[in-house]
Motif scaffolding. Structure first.
Motif, short mmCIF file in Angstrom:
data_model
loop_
_atom_site.label_atom_id
_atom_site.label_comp_id
_atom_site.label_asym_id
_atom_site.label_seq_id
_atom_site.Cartn_x
_atom_site.Cartn_y
_atom_site.Cartn_z
N ILE A 13 0.65 -0.92 0.62
CA ILE A 13 -0.01 -0.31 0.17
C ILE A 13 1.04 1.34 -0.07
O ILE A 13 0.05 1.95 -0.23
CB ILE A 13 -1.03 -0.14 1.44
N HIS A 14 1.92 1.28 0.90
CA HIS A 14 2.70 2.90 1.04
C HIS A 14 3.57 2.79 -0.34
O HIS A 14 3.29 3.77 -1.08
CB HIS A 14 3.77 2.60 1.58
N GLU A 17 1.39 3.71 -2.52
CA GLU A 17 0.69 5.61 -2.35
C GLU A 17 2.05 6.23 -3.74
O GLU A 17 1.57 7.46 -3.61
CB GLU A 17 -0.07 5.49 -1.17
N TYR A 20 1.94 6.53 -7.01
CA TYR A 20 0.65 7.38 -7.41
C TYR A 20 0.53 8.74 -6.53
O TYR A 20 -0.71 9.18 -7.47
CB TYR A 20 -0.35 6.56 -7.98
N SER A 22 -1.70 8.52 -4.73
CA SER A 22 -2.93 8.62 -3.59
C SER A 22 -3.22 7.56 -3.87
O SER A 22 -3.24 7.54 -5.05
CB SER A 22 -3.48 10.60 -3.37
N MET A 23 -4.15 6.93 -3.25
CA MET A 23 -4.53 5.24 -3.42
C MET A 23 -5.52 5.90 -4.10
O MET A 23 -6.01 4.75 -5.40
CB MET A 23 -5.13 4.49 -2.45
#
Length: 102
Positions: A13-14, A17, A20, A22-23
């Motif tokens: 996930i990190h 993020e 990009y 932001s998710m």
């Protein structure tokens, strides 16, 4: 939702993020792969976001310990909003988010 691989999932996930920004900007294909990871459940649009405080208040209504009108007034929403959350909890199509004031 905790799993043995949770650190690995957080790392992914990190990285997304960071790449990009932001998710919200991650392409759907990348999110689909993320949802396949064992510790992460796919949250589709038919799942309803409910805070812990809202969940606790709605459970009182579902258990018959408090009326809809009083609960709607306390949560500052109408009965239609409340009915949708009751249905989501009944169908197990909800996820708990942090309370705004927590």
């Amino acid at each position: 939702m905790a799993s043995k691989n949770w650190l690995k999932e957080l790392e992914v996930i990190h990285k997304l993020e960071a790449r990009y920004g932001s998710m919200a900007n991650v392409p759907k294909g990348k999110l689909a792969n993320l949802h396949k990871m064992p510790g992460i459940k796919a949250v589709s649009s038919d799942y309803t976001e409910i805070t812990r405080a809202q969940y606790n208040a709605i459970k009182l209504v579902m258990e018959g310990k408090q009326g809809k009108t009083r609960t709607s007034r306390e949560l500052k929403h109408n009965n239609v909003w409340l009915d949708r959350r009751i249905r989501a909890i009944d169908e197990n199509k909800y996820y708990i988010t942090e309370d705004e004031n927590a």
